[in-house]
Write a protein that holds these residues in place. Structure first.
Motif, PDB file in Angstrom:
ATOM      1  N   UNK A 127      -7.416  20.338 -51.983  1.00 46.66           N
ATOM      2  CA  UNK A 127      -7.262  19.429 -53.122  1.00 46.66           C
ATOM      3  C   UNK A 127      -6.818  20.206 -54.347  1.00 46.66           C
ATOM      4  N   UNK A 128      -5.692  19.804 -54.907  1.00 44.95           N
ATOM      5  CA  UNK A 128      -5.135  20.479 -56.075  1.00 44.95           C
ATOM      6  C   UNK A 128      -4.880  19.428 -57.145  1.00 44.95           C
ATOM      7  N   UNK A 129      -5.795  19.318 -58.116  1.00 48.92           N
ATOM      8  CA  UNK A 129      -5.697  18.285 -59.162  1.00 48.92           C
ATOM      9  C   UNK A 129      -5.599  16.891 -58.544  1.00 48.92           C
ATOM     10  N   UNK A 130      -6.517  16.604 -57.602  1.00 50.36           N
ATOM     11  CA  UNK A 130      -6.612  15.307 -56.935  1.00 50.36           C
ATOM     12  C   UNK A 130      -5.426  15.007 -56.010  1.00 50.36           C
ATOM     13  N   UNK A 131      -4.573  15.990 -55.796  1.00 55.35           N
ATOM     14  CA  UNK A 131      -3.458  15.815 -54.870  1.00 55.35           C
ATOM     15  C   UNK A 131      -3.642  16.742 -53.671  1.00 55.35           C
ATOM     16  N   UNK A 132      -3.206  16.268 -52.509  1.00 56.31           N
ATOM     17  CA  UNK A 132      -3.317  17.082 -51.300  1.00 56.31           C
ATOM     18  C   UNK A 132      -2.238  18.160 -51.295  1.00 56.31           C
ATOM     19  N   UNK A 134       1.397   6.280 -45.657  1.00 55.28           N
ATOM     20  CA  UNK A 134       1.916   7.428 -44.906  1.00 55.28           C
ATOM     21  C   UNK A 134       0.904   8.561 -44.870  1.00 55.28           C
ATOM     22  N   UNK A 135       0.116   8.711 -45.957  1.00 60.46           N
ATOM     23  CA  UNK A 135      -0.855   9.804 -46.031  1.00 60.46           C
ATOM     24  C   UNK A 135      -2.167   9.491 -45.324  1.00 60.46           C
TER      25      UNK A 135
END
Length: 660
Positions: A176-181, A133-134
């Motif tokens: 990018x926030x701690x490897x999360x979008x 989905x991403x």
């Protein structure tokens, strides 16, 4: 269903008619191939398996590329590539049984490139590859021997979750926030639908139209460094520094953002696409935002440290002198206002004497202030002013008081003429004007109060959505009100701003048009046929942009757009939908042309003949050429079924058939 996971449909003689491996959706299984020219498309969400926003294409030129959906196969839209462009034609992407992903040439012999670059254990494990989905293409494994096993990621086309272009929707950028979008809106914007990144962001304030020379909104430029965006400027300038780019955008009404990089200023219009934070990107995005007061740089804090006693003495003298001048100014202003107030009272009496046939009441500003409890309860806000709820003290009748904010300082005679013209209008589908205030700089209008809000509150709120029969009645009511303004008034009135927000609903859910004649009232120096652009984006007729004479057909166009919104119970522009459905008038004509009109109302049960009649009338109303649009009299006759409705042409092209 074969052991490989391939679903195969055979004929009675054993011939394969169809197989799922040759018709992939978002997933590849071991031994499956993605042939040249085919693509995988992500799901809309984890629970919605319809087509989503990203695609992985095995191109005919030998390159495996990921793009957002509904974009050309161009490098500017790509966010992942196998780097095999031009190596060979008609190559296949093969997900082999030994869990390797590679490109195979057309002969089926030579491996051109191993994409996953390693082998994976196959014992007691099952694998799949999926475009998620991403927007990232991943290899997953599952250990069948472990009771608590879950699908594990073995390989990804990208480790940066902000790589997929368009992940955050329009007017938003990815961080990018701690490897999360993490998706964030531009300054001055909010998410269209909280929690749904794909819906993008929209402005949290109403921007002034470029045609409005009396600007009520002050703007500044908010800086957003180290961000990349789709580069689609309408103007490119060479400037010495960032400040020059900032000022160039502020001075240009059409400029809504600007990108500054190395002396180049690229002016942009909304929406902004494919935004993401990149620390190594020198691009600076300058976003035009609302500010209640102009941005003024001051150095008072620094200068205050250098004040000395001699400067303090001079300041005291200047303050004393200023105080004396202030007292003198107050006395002069009081004297002038005293005589002006006497003249205003005389003018008010003149209006009442000259307009004895008009049942309008003249209110003082103090009366209206008491009626609204100090303008306490705001019930609406538009481009010309703010509306407050009030009560006439002696009768306890509820009213709506509109406080005009941009009335010209001159033009008393024109104001009186407009009051008499509007005061004579009386129709069940027009909001009735009860009175006015004409006192000093204050201009206020007093209307009957409409308890059910606006048509927009009903159409765009699923919980308050009117049924089909109600929508038919509302449409005919609006048409009768516009017809009265165009043909039955003593003075012809072109509304200039027909939209759901200006159509109010009374206690019986009957439609009444408001703000008629107000644009002319606010700008009395302009003529009736040639004028600057008025109205609201999405409802404005094309002739406004062509410097053509404005006639009643401009209102017919706006009515056609409103008709389509009434039919579909949605806004005319909705970028959260697919590209083919985003612009309502285009989608409506496509549905009409393809015989798919029920798609416009979804699962709702409606009379198909009535639906077809409504859509045909609306398409005639939104024709680009004004002479092709019917008069409101003919519109009403067509809606009521009194006359036949010819097949309308595509609104974007002229036709030889013309309504008189």
């Amino acid at each position: 269903m074969l052991n490989s996971g391939n679903l195969v449909l055979y004929s009675s003689n054993g011939t394969i008619l169809w197989e799922s491996f040759n018709n992939p959706t978002n997933t590849l299984l071991p031994t499956q191939r993605l042939r040249a020219g085919y693509e995988l498309v992500s799901s809309a969400s984890e629970s919605d398996y319809s087509s989503g926003r990203f695609r992985l294409k095995m191109q005919n030129d030998g390159n495996l590329v990921q793009y957002p959906v509904r974009t050309p196969d161009a490098a500017s839209y790509a966010y992942y590539s196998s780097g095999t462009f031009g190596i060979g034609d008609n190559m296949n992407l093969v997900f082999d049984a030994d869990i390797q992903l590679y490109l195979l040439n057309s002969t089926g012999v030579n491996i051109i490139k191993n994409i996953t670059k390693r082998e994976y254990p196959t014992k007691d494990r099952i694998y799949l590859m999926r475009i998620d989905v991403d927007g990232i293409f991943r290899l997953y494994s599952y250990n069948r021997r472990q009771s608590n096993s879950t699908w594990s990621i073995e390989w990804s086309s990208s480790n940066d979750k902000c790589d997929p272009k368009g992940l955050c929707g329009i007017n938003a950028f990815c961080v990018n926030n701690d490897q999360e979008a993490d998706c964030r809106c531009l300054s001055g914007f909010d998410f269209v639908q909280e929690g749904n990144w794909s819906s993008g962001c929209e402005r949290n304030f109403v921007a002034d139209s470029c045609a409005n020379k009396n600007k009520s909104v002050a703007y500044d430029m908010e800086e957003l460094p180290n961000t990349s965006w789709e580069n689609n400027p309408y103007s490119v300038l060479k400037v010495q520094e960032k400040e020059g780019c900032r000022q160039a955008c502020l001075d240009d009404c059409n400029c809504e953002a600007a990108f500054y990089t190395d002396g180049e200023c690229r002016k942009q219009m909304l929406p902004l696409l494919y935004g993401r934070r990149q620390l190594d990107d020198s691009n600076i995005a300058l976003i035009k935002v609302y500010t209640s007061t102009p941005h003024v740089e001051t150095s008072v804090a620094k200068e205050s440290e250098r004040i000395r006693k001699d400067i303090l003495i001079i300041s005291v003298v200047l303050v004393s002198f200023g105080f004396v001048m202030l007292v003198i100014s107050v006395l002069v202003l009081w004297k002038r206002n005293f005589y002006a107030y006497k003249k205003i009272n005389q003018r008010s009496q003149d209006v009442e004497l000259m307009g004895t046939d008009v049942s309008l009441r003249s209110f003082t500003y103090e009366e209206l202030e008491k009626m609204t409890d100090g303008f306490k309860e705001e019930i609406g806000r538009g481009s010309f002013g703010t509306v407050y709820k009030g009560t006439i003290l002696n009768s306890q009748k509820e009213v709506a008081v509109k406080k005009l904010e941009k009335v010209l300082e001159e033009g008393e005679r024109e104001f009186q003429n407009e009051m008499r013209a509007i005061g004579r209008t009386h129709h069940k589908n027009l909001v009735r004007l009860l009175g006015y205030c004409y006192e000093g700089p204050n201009r206020l209008l007093v209307y009957e109060y409409m308890s059910n809000g606006s048509l927009a509150d009903m159409l765009f709120n699923p919980e308050n959505k009117p049924c089909w029969e109600e929508r038919l009645g509302i449409t005919c009511g609006i048409a009768r009100g516009i017809l009265y303004l165009h043909e039955e008034c003593v003075t012809q009135i072109i509304h200039c701003d027909i939209k759901p927000q200006n159509i109010l609903m009374d206690e019986y859910r009957r439609a009444k048009i408001s703000d008629f004649g107000l644009a002319k009232l606010l700008k009395p120096d302009q003529t009736k046929t040639y004028t600057g652009i008025r109205g609201t984006r999405g409802y404005v007729a094309p002739e406004w942009h062509r410097n053509l004479p404005i006639t009643t057909k401009a209102d017919v166009y706006s009515f056609g757009i409103v008709m389509l919104e009434i039919i579909c119970c949605r806004k005319n522009l909705s970028w959260g939908l697919s590209e083919e459905e985003a612009v309502l008038e285009d989608w409506a004509y496509d549905c009409f042309q393809n015989g798919e009109l029920p798609k416009l109302v979804g699962s709702e049960e409606v009379d198909k003949r009535q639906l077809e009649r409504m859509v045909k009338v609306a398409i005639w109303c939104i024709q680009e050429e004004p002479s092709m649009r019917p008069s409101m009299n003919k519109v009403l006759l067509m809606l009521e079924g009194t006359i036949e409705i010819p097949i309308p042409p595509n609104p974007e092209f002229f036709s030889a058939q013309v309504f008189s």
